[in-house]
Design a protein around this motif. Structure first.
Motif, PDB file in Angstrom:
ATOM      1  N   VAL A 134       2.605 -15.274   0.373  1.00  0.00           N
ATOM      2  CA  VAL A 134       2.633 -13.904  -0.141  1.00  0.00           C
ATOM      3  C   VAL A 134       2.977 -12.972   1.011  1.00  0.00           C
ATOM      4  O   VAL A 134       2.317 -12.988   2.054  1.00  0.00           O
ATOM      5  N   GLU A 135       4.009 -12.151   0.848  1.00  0.00           N
ATOM      6  CA  GLU A 135       4.487 -11.294   1.933  1.00  0.00           C
ATOM      7  C   GLU A 135       3.701  -9.987   1.993  1.00  0.00           C
ATOM      8  O   GLU A 135       3.222  -9.483   0.994  1.00  0.00           O
ATOM      9  N   GLY A 136       3.588  -9.436   3.199  1.00  0.00           N
ATOM     10  CA  GLY A 136       2.912  -8.160   3.378  1.00  0.00           C
ATOM     11  C   GLY A 136       1.526  -8.324   3.989  1.00  0.00           C
ATOM     12  O   GLY A 136       1.168  -9.389   4.487  1.00  0.00           O
ATOM     13  N   PRO A 137       0.740  -7.232   3.959  1.00  0.00           N
ATOM     14  CA  PRO A 137       1.005  -6.003   3.196  1.00  0.00           C
ATOM     15  C   PRO A 137       2.044  -5.093   3.839  1.00  0.00           C
ATOM     16  O   PRO A 137       2.096  -4.959   5.062  1.00  0.00           O
ATOM     17  N   PHE A 138       2.883  -4.484   2.971  1.00  0.00           N
ATOM     18  CA  PHE A 138       3.868  -3.506   3.378  1.00  0.00           C
ATOM     19  C   PHE A 138       3.302  -2.119   3.114  1.00  0.00           C
ATOM     20  O   PHE A 138       2.870  -1.824   1.998  1.00  0.00           O
ATOM     21  N   ALA A 139       3.329  -1.276   4.117  1.00  0.00           N
ATOM     22  CA  ALA A 139       2.789   0.081   4.000  1.00  0.00           C
ATOM     23  C   ALA A 139       3.925   1.058   3.721  1.00  0.00           C
ATOM     24  O   ALA A 139       4.794   1.263   4.568  1.00  0.00           O
TER      25      ALA A 139
ATOM     26  N   THR B  34       0.863  -1.185   0.000  1.00  0.00           N
ATOM     27  CA  THR B  34       0.000   0.000   0.000  1.00  0.00           C
ATOM     28  C   THR B  34       0.894   1.227   0.000  1.00  0.00           C
ATOM     29  O   THR B  34       2.048   1.178   0.445  1.00  0.00           O
ATOM     30  N   TYR B  35       0.343   2.345  -0.486  1.00  0.00           N
ATOM     31  CA  TYR B  35       1.096   3.590  -0.586  1.00  0.00           C
ATOM     32  C   TYR B  35       0.269   4.732  -0.005  1.00  0.00           C
ATOM     33  O   TYR B  35      -0.653   5.222  -0.631  1.00  0.00           O
ATOM     34  N   GLY B  36       0.596   5.085   1.239  1.00  0.00           N
ATOM     35  CA  GLY B  36      -0.108   6.174   1.903  1.00  0.00           C
ATOM     36  C   GLY B  36      -1.279   5.738   2.754  1.00  0.00           C
ATOM     37  O   GLY B  36      -2.048   6.578   3.226  1.00  0.00           O
ATOM     38  N   THR B  37      -1.451   4.439   2.967  1.00  0.00           N
ATOM     39  CA  THR B  37      -2.543   3.957   3.802  1.00  0.00           C
ATOM     40  C   THR B  37      -2.180   2.591   4.358  1.00  0.00           C
ATOM     41  O   THR B  37      -1.189   1.982   3.958  1.00  0.00           O
ATOM     42  N   ASP B  38      -2.973   2.116   5.293  1.00  0.00           N
ATOM     43  CA  ASP B  38      -2.831   0.759   5.824  1.00  0.00           C
ATOM     44  C   ASP B  38      -3.965  -0.098   5.279  1.00  0.00           C
ATOM     45  O   ASP B  38      -5.030   0.409   4.913  1.00  0.00           O
ATOM     46  N   ALA B  39      -3.734  -1.409   5.236  1.00  0.00           N
ATOM     47  CA  ALA B  39      -4.757  -2.321   4.727  1.00  0.00           C
ATOM     48  C   ALA B  39      -4.694  -3.635   5.472  1.00  0.00           C
ATOM     49  O   ALA B  39      -3.624  -4.080   5.913  1.00  0.00           O
TER      50      ALA B  39
END
Length: 532
Positions: free
Chosen positions: A477-482, A462-467
């Motif tokens: 599958v790794e992440g989610p990375f914020a 994610t880019y600019g937010t959390d999920a």
């Protein structure tokens, strides 16, 4: 030890035939993904001639994923742009002064400069091009493989290859000949990366469709060229001929590429005509070659357990320096795909994606270079007249075009990081998870995501937010990375991105209260043959 055909075969997971840049890249990516691969080549070692020259931005990004970028930069000559010139009779002795290209007093014409690096700035960590010869690419990749315990089996040429197209699970069995006699090799898959005359392609009896041009292409590495900039490619227009010069190092060291004509010339004749028509002076010649240009593509890139990559799958004009880069990217794509299937992350049906995604790239490249070859490079007075008129227009419009909003797009095409893999056939309505413009492109770089891509894993970003992590996503599958917001706005704040190990965006899920719709996630995973 003397080998016999009755000896037990050597076992490996992937047999790579051909130790050029394509085959070596495939083997190194496979090794980094934990896949056993064996490279064979009839040569004694890496190519010594420079041959292909240019490493574009996307290939530099691949080298970065492998941790080899600095070694390329240390050995390369950077090229920041292209200078468009006529011969000295038109432009005078053109020189560089305070960073601007000028004409001598009394000349009414100026050389035009196209700044590739400026058009690519911010869209890739490696704007411009790196002049890093094929021989150096091969030496770097072969040395890295050997250091990591996967040496190339040099002086071993393919004699026969058995593969059942109807039973790809049966793998392949090859017989190769080397200094100690015949050797049998058994592998689950085989990658034919053995050039335009591919023995692998011939073993499969696959057509290599296209044409061979009737003109002769000449290539020379020369020293002592004067009056040309050190770090620019030069497009030189003569009365009848057209040439491209690539910087190879200090002392006026250049690669000169031009079309001679229909006759197969000797070195002295070809260089004398180039000197006379193009106005290029030099002191000495390191290497010269003349050959016919082919525009061909294999009827299929994948048959049974065998794949074709690089020049074994497609050849075209060297104009634009795209060939070696396309092969490196074929190899990178295919190796990640094979590793995903072998690790159980994707089903066998995912292997069809190699041809579905990479063959259109080759077709587009062949079409583009074929047209450019005919319009720009062909000799003759009539073509030369039209070429000079086109040059005058290009000299004015090209720099202006790259300074507009179209500049980054054009720069991306030249750098090969604008290649798009379509989630659905063209003309069909994409599903919601594929409607984002980022889907199908390589992940746009930010200050923070480069290190994650070096992991060579499936990831959520994610880019600019959390999920929240979707429950349908497999645990590998790794992440989610914020990450911080993308300052260029190419990656949206309200999306969860699924990124493949090769760095391409597989899906973009709209977020609602930090969650993605489960059915959209499952649909995207199924479309990519991901195994839960």
């Amino acid at each position: 030890m003397t080998r016999t055909e009755d000896a037990a075969p050597l076992e490996t997971e992937v047999l790579v035939v051909g130790a050029g840049p394509t085959g070596l890249m495939a083997a190194l990516v496979l090794a980094r993904r934990g896949v056993r691969a064996l490279v064979i080549d009839s040569k004694e070692g890496p190519t010594r001639e420079s041959r292909a020259l240019v490493v574009h931005a996307r290939s530099m990004e691949i080298y970065d994923q492998l941790g080899l970028t600095q070694q390329v930069l240390d050995g390369a000559v950077p090229g920041t742009g292209i200078q468009i010139r006529g011969d000295r009779r038109e432009f005078g002795a053109i020189h560089e002064k305070s960073g601007a290209t000028e004409a001598e007093p009394g000349s009414t014409r100026r050389a035009s400069r196209i700044n590739i690096d400026q058009a690519q700035e911010g869209w890739t960590p490696f704007p411009g091009v790196q002049i890093f010869e094929q021989s150096r690419n091969e030496e770097l990749l072969a040395r890295t493989l050997a250091t990591e315990g996967h040496p190339v089996l040099w002086q071993h040429g393919l004699e026969s290859l058995v593969s059942d197209a109807d039973s790809p699970d049966a793998g392949v069995e090859a017989v190769v000949t080397g200094p100690d006699g015949p050797l049998r090799i058994r592998a689950r898959w085989c990658i034919g990366a053995d050039g335009a005359g591919s023995a692998v392609r011939h073993q499969l009896s696959l057509p290599f469709e296209g044409v061979t041009d009737d003109a002769t292409f000449c290539v020379a590495d020369v020293h002592g060229v004067t009056g040309l900039p050190e770090n620019l490619l030069v497009a030189q227009f003569g009365n009848e001929k057209f040439a491209i010069l690539f910087p190879l190092g200090p002392g006026g060291h250049k690669r000169l590429i031009w079309l001679h004509g229909e006759e197969h010339p000797d070195q002295e004749t070809a260089l004398t005509e180039a000197r006379t028509d193009l106005g290029i002076d030099y002191d000495s010649v390191d290497w010269f070659s003349a050959y016919r240009v082919h525009h061909r593509i294999a009827s299929t890139f994948h048959q049974g357990a065998v794949f074709l990559a690089g020049d074994a799958a497609h050849v075209h004009s060297p104009l634009g320096g795209q060939g070696m880069n396309t092969g490196l990217q074929d190899a990178h794509h295919l190796a990640h795909l094979l590793a995903d299937v072998l690790s159980g992350h994707r089903s066998e049906s995912a292997l069809a994606r190699y041809e579905l995604e990479r063959r259109p790239v080759a077709l587009t490249l062949i079409e583009w270079t074929d047209q450019a070859f005919g319009m720009i490079a062909r000799p003759g007075r009539g073509t030369a007249f039209l070429r000079r008129r086109a040059r005058d227009v290009m000299a004015v419009l090209a720099p202006r075009l790259l300074s507009t909003r179209l500049g980054p797009y054009v720069g991306g095409l030249l750098g090969q990081y604008r290649i798009r893999y379509h989630a659905v056939p063209k003309g069909e309505q994409p599903p919601r998870w594929a409607a984002d413009p980022a889907v199908g492109l390589r992940l746009p770089p930010t200050r923070e995501n480069a290190e994650g891509l070096r992991a060579m894993s499936w990831q959520l970003h994610t880019y600019g937010t959390d999920a929240d992590r979707p429950v349908a996503v497999p645990d590998w599958v790794e992440g989610p990375f914020a990450f911080s917001p993308d300052p260029w706005g190419r990656l949206r704040r309200d999306r969860l991105y699924l990124v493949r190990p090769d760095g391409f965006v597989a899906a973009s899920f709209p977020l609602h209260a930090g969650a993605a719709a489960v059915h959209e996630v499952r649909e995207a995973l199924q479309a990519h043959d991901v195994v839960g």
